[in-house]
Motif scaffolding. Structure first.
Motif, mmCIF file in Angstrom:
data_model
loop_
_atom_site.group_PDB
_atom_site.id
_atom_site.type_symbol
_atom_site.label_atom_id
_atom_site.label_comp_id
_atom_site.label_asym_id
_atom_site.label_seq_id
_atom_site.Cartn_x
_atom_site.Cartn_y
_atom_site.Cartn_z
ATOM 1 N N ARG A 144 0.813 -1.211 0.000
ATOM 2 C CA ARG A 144 0.000 0.000 0.000
ATOM 3 C C ARG A 144 0.855 1.273 0.000
ATOM 4 O O ARG A 144 2.056 1.244 0.231
ATOM 5 N N TYR A 145 0.147 2.391 -0.229
ATOM 6 C CA TYR A 145 0.773 3.701 -0.133
ATOM 7 C C TYR A 145 1.292 3.883 1.296
ATOM 8 O O TYR A 145 0.611 3.560 2.261
ATOM 9 N N ASP A 146 2.490 4.415 1.423
ATOM 10 C CA ASP A 146 3.131 4.519 2.735
ATOM 11 C C ASP A 146 2.589 5.712 3.512
ATOM 12 O O ASP A 146 3.308 6.680 3.820
ATOM 13 N N ARG A 248 12.018 4.525 -1.637
ATOM 14 C CA ARG A 248 11.093 5.206 -0.730
ATOM 15 C C ARG A 248 11.864 6.068 0.260
ATOM 16 O O ARG A 248 11.482 7.211 0.545
ATOM 17 N N ALA A 284 1.970 10.883 -6.206
ATOM 18 C CA ALA A 284 1.831 9.425 -6.096
ATOM 19 C C ALA A 284 0.551 8.936 -6.759
ATOM 20 O O ALA A 284 0.454 7.783 -7.167
ATOM 21 N N SER A 299 6.423 9.848 -5.872
ATOM 22 C CA SER A 299 5.690 8.739 -6.484
ATOM 23 C C SER A 299 6.174 7.404 -5.929
ATOM 24 O O SER A 299 5.470 6.398 -5.999
ATOM 25 N N HIS A 301 6.403 6.635 -2.947
ATOM 26 C CA HIS A 301 5.649 6.285 -1.738
ATOM 27 C C HIS A 301 4.578 5.252 -2.051
ATOM 28 O O HIS A 301 4.068 4.588 -1.158
ATOM 29 N N ASN A 302 4.247 5.154 -3.315
ATOM 30 C CA ASN A 302 3.147 4.279 -3.722
ATOM 31 C C ASN A 302 3.655 3.209 -4.677
ATOM 32 O O ASN A 302 4.463 3.475 -5.551
#
Length: 337
Positions: A144-146, A248, A284, A299, A301-302
């Protein structure tokens, strides 16, 4: 060193418990049961991959396709045998034997078709390895997105400079020996390093949770043996996680530098928070493809590391961005009126 210590202490003061809670939450989320859909039976797939474990060979290919033909034949003749049984042309024992084979064939058909697709993929690659990859596939497909790291960053970084403005300390600090350029550089550096390390810690917690739940037996298996990952080339399964986590971490360092830059211009906590959150979240959502991922660091992060991307080029771009944001931030902080 004293300034670095005190700035780090100020950054983490009364917020360390939030970081601990976030890491604990990451672990809890990783341990929650997940019900992901697959085009095959995970139980049957595990049985076959354990039986076929190891390097792909012509013998294993023949075994899969021979069994798939047998299964398809059993399913194809079911209607005919059912009609014969209803017409009393075959006895109960004969039909019961067939029905048992039929139920087993139904349970195995989709899994064998999936394994046949893997064989075709291995044929095109010229190599391959059988292992139970469902857990790794789920980890990468549903990573998942962080959001946890983003929220922590929103709590940690905006106050670094904004508090100096809101408390009217900025003008006073500027008149001191180390309160101009040196202080700004230290604040900026501490912010970037803390977010870089925090992102790595959360990624490590995610990997440790995965290892505790599923193990790391196939961590060093070739990634291209997983369907859908053929384009990654000669990379290990865990190598994808390491590269994604590293990207990340660098992206969070860039975001920290960008937030510091925004804060010295807005000099307002609320404006900094909303502008920073938008800058970290929107890319993201809209940045797709390698070029966009290079252009918008957040971007990373996802999703995962994209095939064909160079993690070193990405990290180099992040370093250049950090340097650029840093120079503008330090310059602006040093010219406070």
């Amino acid at each position: 060193m004293t300034l670095i210590y005190f700035e780090t202490k100020k950054l983490l003061h009364k917020r360390l418990i939030i970081i601990v809670i976030a890491i604990a939450l990451e672990i809890v989320l990783g341990l929650l049961p997940a019900d992901h859909e697959h085009p095959y039976s995970t139980l049957v797939y595990r049985q076959y991959t354990e039986q076929l474990a190891g390097e792909y060979t012509p013998q294993k290919r023949e075994l899969i396709f021979t069994r798939l033909d047998e299964v398809n034949n059993v399913i194809a003749e079911h209607e005919q045998l059912l009609e014969q049984y209803n017409a009393n042309l075959i006895d109960l024992d004969e039909f019961a034997t067939h029905n048992k084979q039929y139920n087993k064939a139904i349970a195995e058909q989709q899994t064998l078709e999936y394994l046949a697709m893997k064989c075709e993929s291995f044929d095109s690659l010229g190599t391959g390895e059988f292992f139970y990859d469902t857990d790794w596939y789920d980890l990468y497909s549903y990573r998942r997105y962080d959001l946890l790291s983003v929220l922590i960053m929103m709590l940690l970084i905006p106050p670094v400079f904004c508090n100096e403005y809101s408390s009217k300390m900025a003008d006073i600090l500027r008149t001191t020996k180390c309160g101009k350029t040196r202080l700004a550089v230290i604040k900026l550096s501490v912010s970037m390093v803390v977010m870089f390390l925090l992102s790595l810690i959360i990624s490590t917690a995610e990997l440790c949770t995965f290892a505790a739940r599923y193990g790391l037996d196939s961590a060093f298996a070739p990634l291209q043996s997983i369907l859908g990952c053929e384009e990654y080339g000669e990379m290990t399964v865990i190598g994808l996680f390491v590269r994604s986590s590293l990207m990340r971490a660098f992206s969070f360092a860039v975001c920290a530098a960008f937030i510091c830059l925004i804060s010295v211009y807005t000099k307002n906590m609320l404006f900094t928070f909303f502008l920073s959150f938008a800058a970290c979240v929107f890319p993201a959502l809209i940045a797709e493809g390698k070029v966009m991922s290079y252009a918008f660091s957040s971007s990373a992060h996802n999703g995962m590391y994209l095939s064909g991307m160079s993690v070193w080029v990405f990290c180099l771009i992040c370093i250049v961005k950090c340097a650029g944001y840093g120079v503008m931030c330090v310059s602006k902080f040093g010219t406070i009126k």
